[in-house]
Design a protein around this motif. Structure first.
Motif, short mmCIF file in Angstrom:
data_model
loop_
_atom_site.label_atom_id
_atom_site.label_comp_id
_atom_site.label_asym_id
_atom_site.label_seq_id
_atom_site.Cartn_x
_atom_site.Cartn_y
_atom_site.Cartn_z
N HIS A 46 -0.80 0.93 -6.36
CA HIS A 46 -0.98 0.01 -5.23
C HIS A 46 -0.11 0.40 -4.03
O HIS A 46 -0.52 0.20 -2.89
N VAL A 47 1.06 0.96 -4.27
CA VAL A 47 1.92 1.40 -3.17
C VAL A 47 1.27 2.56 -2.44
O VAL A 47 1.20 2.60 -1.21
N ALA A 48 0.75 3.52 -3.20
CA ALA A 48 0.09 4.68 -2.58
C ALA A 48 -1.14 4.23 -1.80
O ALA A 48 -1.39 4.73 -0.69
N LEU A 49 -1.91 3.31 -2.35
CA LEU A 49 -3.09 2.82 -1.64
C LEU A 49 -2.72 2.12 -0.34
O LEU A 49 -3.39 2.29 0.69
N ALA A 50 -1.63 1.34 -0.35
CA ALA A 50 -1.16 0.67 0.87
C ALA A 50 -0.72 1.69 1.90
O ALA A 50 -1.00 1.54 3.10
N GLU A 51 -0.03 2.75 1.46
CA GLU A 51 0.42 3.79 2.39
C GLU A 51 -0.77 4.52 3.00
O GLU A 51 -0.77 4.82 4.20
N ILE A 52 -1.78 4.79 2.20
CA ILE A 52 -2.98 5.46 2.71
C ILE A 52 -3.67 4.58 3.74
O ILE A 52 -4.12 5.07 4.79
N GLY B 21 -4.22 5.47 7.71
CA GLY B 21 -5.53 5.38 8.35
C GLY B 21 -5.49 4.53 9.61
O GLY B 21 -6.09 4.90 10.63
N GLU B 22 -4.78 3.42 9.55
CA GLU B 22 -4.66 2.56 10.73
C GLU B 22 -3.92 3.28 11.87
O GLU B 22 -4.27 3.13 13.03
N LEU B 23 -2.90 4.06 11.50
CA LEU B 23 -2.19 4.84 12.53
C LEU B 23 -3.10 5.89 13.14
O LEU B 23 -3.07 6.11 14.37
N ILE B 24 -3.90 6.56 12.34
CA ILE B 24 -4.82 7.57 12.84
C ILE B 24 -5.82 6.95 13.80
O ILE B 24 -6.11 7.50 14.87
N VAL C 132 1.24 -1.45 14.78
CA VAL C 132 0.19 -1.01 13.87
C VAL C 132 0.63 -1.15 12.42
O VAL C 132 -0.12 -1.58 11.55
N LEU C 133 1.89 -0.82 12.16
CA LEU C 133 2.42 -0.88 10.80
C LEU C 133 2.90 -2.27 10.40
O LEU C 133 3.35 -2.47 9.28
#
Length: 52
Positions: free
Chosen positions: A12-18, A22-25, A43-44
């Motif tokens: 879940h941590v990795a999914l949140a980071e991904i 994506g939002e930053l991109i 954004v973050l």
């Protein structure tokens, strides 16, 4: 090769980071110039985390 048998593990941590990456991109691609530190924080959702 992925294991056969449906033993998928979700990090879940990795999914949140991904998701945040994506939002930053998306924000960076929509911006005319570099994102400011304040824009990146927005954004973050950094301010939301500090409140909690």
């Amino acid at each position: 090769m992925a294991p056969v048998g449906g033993t998928a593990v979700q990090d879940h941590v990795a999914l949140a980071e991904i998701e945040l990456c994506g939002e930053l991109i998306i924000a960076a691609s929509a911006a005319e110039d570099r994102l400011s530190l304040e824009s990146i924080d927005q954004v973050l959702r950094v301010a939301e985390e500090r409140k909690d």
